[in-house]
Scaffold this motif. Structure first.
Motif, PDB file in Angstrom:
ATOM      1  N   THR A 142      10.956   1.148  19.985  1.00 11.47           N
ATOM      2  CA  THR A 142       9.559   1.237  20.428  1.00 11.47           C
ATOM      3  C   THR A 142       9.462   1.107  21.940  1.00 11.47           C
ATOM      4  O   THR A 142       8.640   1.762  22.585  1.00 11.47           O
ATOM      5  N   SER A 143      10.318   0.255  22.524  1.00 11.85           N
ATOM      6  CA  SER A 143      10.301   0.078  23.973  1.00 11.85           C
ATOM      7  C   SER A 143      10.708   1.365  24.683  1.00 11.85           C
ATOM      8  O   SER A 143      10.102   1.766  25.684  1.00 11.85           O
ATOM      9  N   ARG A 144      11.717   2.024  24.168  1.00 12.66           N
ATOM     10  CA  ARG A 144      12.180   3.259  24.798  1.00 12.66           C
ATOM     11  C   ARG A 144      11.127   4.356  24.721  1.00 12.66           C
ATOM     12  O   ARG A 144      11.034   5.197  25.617  1.00 12.66           O
ATOM     13  N   ASN A 145      10.357   4.352  23.670  1.00 13.09           N
ATOM     14  CA  ASN A 145       9.316   5.372  23.549  1.00 13.09           C
ATOM     15  C   ASN A 145       8.131   5.071  24.453  1.00 13.09           C
ATOM     16  O   ASN A 145       7.654   5.947  25.178  1.00 13.09           O
ATOM     17  N   GLY A 146       7.654   3.845  24.406  1.00 11.40           N
ATOM     18  CA  GLY A 146       6.445   3.514  25.158  1.00 11.40           C
ATOM     19  C   GLY A 146       6.678   3.283  26.642  1.00 11.40           C
ATOM     20  O   GLY A 146       5.749   3.417  27.439  1.00 11.40           O
ATOM     21  N   TRP A 147       7.909   2.948  27.023  1.00 15.10           N
ATOM     22  CA  TRP A 147       8.212   2.596  28.409  1.00 15.10           C
ATOM     23  C   TRP A 147       9.485   3.320  28.858  1.00 15.10           C
ATOM     24  O   TRP A 147      10.458   2.698  29.293  1.00 15.10           O
ATOM     25  N   GLU A 148       9.425   4.616  28.739  1.00 15.88           N
ATOM     26  CA  GLU A 148      10.595   5.430  29.069  1.00 15.88           C
ATOM     27  C   GLU A 148      11.040   5.238  30.513  1.00 15.88           C
ATOM     28  O   GLU A 148      12.232   5.269  30.831  1.00 15.88           O
ATOM     29  N   GLY A 149      10.094   5.043  31.404  1.00 24.31           N
ATOM     30  CA  GLY A 149      10.427   4.900  32.816  1.00 24.31           C
ATOM     31  C   GLY A 149      10.659   3.483  33.275  1.00 24.31           C
ATOM     32  O   GLY A 149      10.777   3.233  34.480  1.00 24.31           O
ATOM     33  N   GLY A 150      10.732   2.540  32.352  1.00 24.45           N
ATOM     34  CA  GLY A 150      10.924   1.148  32.714  1.00 24.45           C
ATOM     35  C   GLY A 150       9.632   0.364  32.663  1.00 24.45           C
ATOM     36  O   GLY A 150       8.560   0.901  32.348  1.00 24.45           O
ATOM     37  N   ALA A 151       9.696  -0.932  32.966  1.00 27.80           N
ATOM     38  CA  ALA A 151       8.513  -1.790  32.905  1.00 27.80           C
ATOM     39  C   ALA A 151       8.638  -2.894  33.942  1.00 27.80           C
ATOM     40  O   ALA A 151       9.738  -3.400  34.212  1.00 27.80           O
ATOM     41  N   ASP A 152       7.523  -3.274  34.506  1.00 26.59           N
ATOM     42  CA  ASP A 152       7.511  -4.342  35.513  1.00 26.59           C
ATOM     43  C   ASP A 152       7.756  -5.711  34.890  1.00 26.59           C
ATOM     44  O   ASP A 152       8.283  -6.613  35.549  1.00 26.59           O
TER      45      ASP A 152
END
Length: 568
Positions: free
Chosen positions: A111-121
């Protein structure tokens, strides 16, 4: 095989002797001893004579045959039918994207890879062993705009650690019960951590709410969930993530109630959504909360729909997530994906099938695309098929499920054709239902239970084919397990099928023009598997195992020369 009577029989017997001699020379050494031998059930494979007929049973014919037929047209009786057409909930067929890992931790990574493909702060890291800390942490995840990752309490799941490195957050919020070892493993990857925890679940939830409010969350509305069961509480995760509103847990004592009221006042909460019915959160435990509104259904999937309707009404109109209702982990990471990444609610359904209520909600809202969170252990292939078909009783999904359970359906295309009919007959026999060929609600319910039939001769080699005369079924055994089940019609009472253990010794890859036997495979004298135009639901042959032509095509590859055949 008994072809003709009279003068022709002499010629046939001579030909039969020649064919048998040739078969003995061609068959593998282990198979030669079996040609022409039937098993005495009490003496193993070495008996050289046929078992005496049981009382009232006719003697075995030496050369069983089928009556001559002028053509090979398909005849199935009783006629098959699908009794659930139009009985299900219809809704727009969904375009599905599935996010799943081999366990709950790696599903949260998906789910993280889908929703935050460009990374997260920032990232929230919580225990995947209990629902309460990660549920409360959905508020924080939504406020910071980052994913919720789950891990074991005592160690950092390697795949989760890799995902933290990929995301490269400025801070990882370590929640509640996670051990100091987990925090050290995160820091060892060059990441900064901040721990948020209280002395218990209630205090941890409040500590999370406080930190989320400091980072920009909205305290005006609070969600109250049960601390004693996740059933209703799961649906709150998406709302908390989308709106940044706090989740607190209902108390179990009067002291706890007063503590909750004080905390709501401290947050400045003006409205309260109580998630779940009175069986989960009784009225007394939340008496005095500001502007209460209870969101509840009769069970967890209906509660999720009620919450989804409320969420839709406050602007959460994005692509929803569907998660399994039987476990909590996927619903939590999926809820954050829905709320924080898609501004949408999360719907719940049992693993086995899609319930009508979520389907009805999809119809009412006009959604045509959903994300499915969790593997087939959480959301079955049948449920996914129902979503894609836009029908909770689509025959395509029945056909797919029967195929998965080992019945030969041919092409899974949603058509009730001559191949599927044989599969329906076989399934009904295994399920202990009247073999009518008509698939109705009783069949649907039994299909969800995945009934199985046991092999009858576990003492034999693991790869074999069995003919269960009592059930009128052919079982393809691989590695000792029943892999495929086929409908058959064996010998009539006057011409019964031989019983014993045998081996394939001859195969004819064509339809015999004089009697319509299709691709016969012989295992003892003239006894054979073969396709045939008519395969009724009762023993009707002259001793062979009849099946529909398409089933014979399927079985052909499982019947090499010398293969073990057991009849009983």
């Amino acid at each position: 095989m008994r072809e003709e009577a009279g003068a022709a029989s002499t010629r046939l017997r001579a030909a039969w002797v020649a064919a048998l001699a040739a078969a003995l020379m061609l068959a593998p050494a282990g198979a030669q001893a079996a040609v022409g031998q039937a098993e005495d059930p009490g003496r193993g494979d070495t008996a050289a004579e046929l078992r005496p007929p049981a009382p009232g049973e006719a003697a075995y014919p030496e050369d069983p045959s089928e009556p001559a037929r002028p053509d090979a047209t398909f005849r199935a009786y009783p006629r098959a039918g699908y009794g659930l057409d139009g009985a299900g909930q219809r809704f727009p067929g969904q375009s599905l994207e599935v996010f799943a890992g081999s366990n709950r931790y790696l599903t949260s990574v998906a789910t993280s890879r889908n929703g935050w493909e460009g990374g997260a702060d920032a990232v929230v890291l919580a225990s995947g062993e209990d629902y309460r800390d990660p549920l409360a942490a959905a508020t924080l995840a939504g406020t910071i705009g980052g994913p919720l990752l789950l891990t074991a309490e005592s160690y950092l799941e390697p795949g989760v650690g890799d995902e933290l490195v990929r995301l490269r957050p400025e801070v990882v919020y370590v929640i509640g019960r996670l051990s100091a070892d987990v925090e050290r493993e995160v820091e060892a990857r060059g990441l900064v951590t901040e721990r948020i925890a209280g002395t218990g679940h209630h205090e941890t939830a409040f500590a999370i709410a406080q930190r989320a409010m400091e980072l920009g969350g909205d305290p005006s509305t609070a969600l109250i969930a049960s601390a004693d069961g996740f059933a209703d509480a799961l649906s709150a995760s998406a709302v908390a993530a989308a709106k940044g509103v706090p989740i607190l847990f209902a108390p179990s004592t009067e002291h706890g109630r007063r503590w909750l009221l004080d905390r709501l006042a401290e947050l400045g909460t003006e409205h309260t959504w109580i998630i779940g019915g009175s069986a989960a959160i009784d009225d007394a435990s939340v008496a005095g909360v500001p502007d209460p509104q209870r969101l509840a259904g009769r069970e967890r999937t209906e509660t999720a729909v009620v919450v989804a309707e409320q969420a839709f009404g406050v602007g959460m109109t994005g692509r929803p997530v569907i998660a399994g209702s039987d476990t909590f982990a996927d619903g939590l990471s999926g809820g954050v994906l829905a709320g924080a990444a898609h501004n949408a609610p999360v719907l719940l359904t049992p693993r086995q099938e899609l319930y009508p209520l979520p389907a009805r909600w999809l119809e009412a809202t006009g959604h045509a695309r959903v994300d499915v969170v969790g593997g087939t252990a959480a959301i079955s292939a049948l449920t996914r098929c129902q979503l894609g078909a836009g029908d909770t009783r689509a025959f395509l999904c029945v056909e797919q499920e029967l195929h998965a359970q080992g019945y030969h359906t041919g092409n899974v295309d949603g058509r009730l054709d001559h191949v599927t009919i044989g599969a329906l007959y076989a399934f009904q026999k295994v399920a202990g239902l009247p073999a009518s060929g008509r698939f109705g609600q009783a069949e649907w319910s039994r299909m969800l239970q995945r009934p199985r039939i046991a092999a009858g001769r576990p003492d034999l080699p693991g790869d074999r084919v069995e003919i269960n005369l009592g059930r009128q079924l052919i079982l393809v055994i691989r590695g000792g397990d029943v892999r495929h089940v086929l409908h058959t019609s064996t010998g009539a009472p006057s011409t019964p099928t031989v019983r014993g253990v045998f081996h394939v010794y001859e195969k004819r890859n064509y339809r015999q023009s004089h009697n319509a036997m299709y691709r016969p495979v012989f295992f003892y004298r003239g006894y054979a598997f073969h396709g045939y135009p008519e395969v009724p639901l009762h023993p009707a042959s002259h001793g062979c195992a009849r099946m529909f032509d398409a089933d014979m095509d399927f079985l052909w590859g499982f019947l090499p020369y010398g293969h073990t055949i057991a009849t009983y």
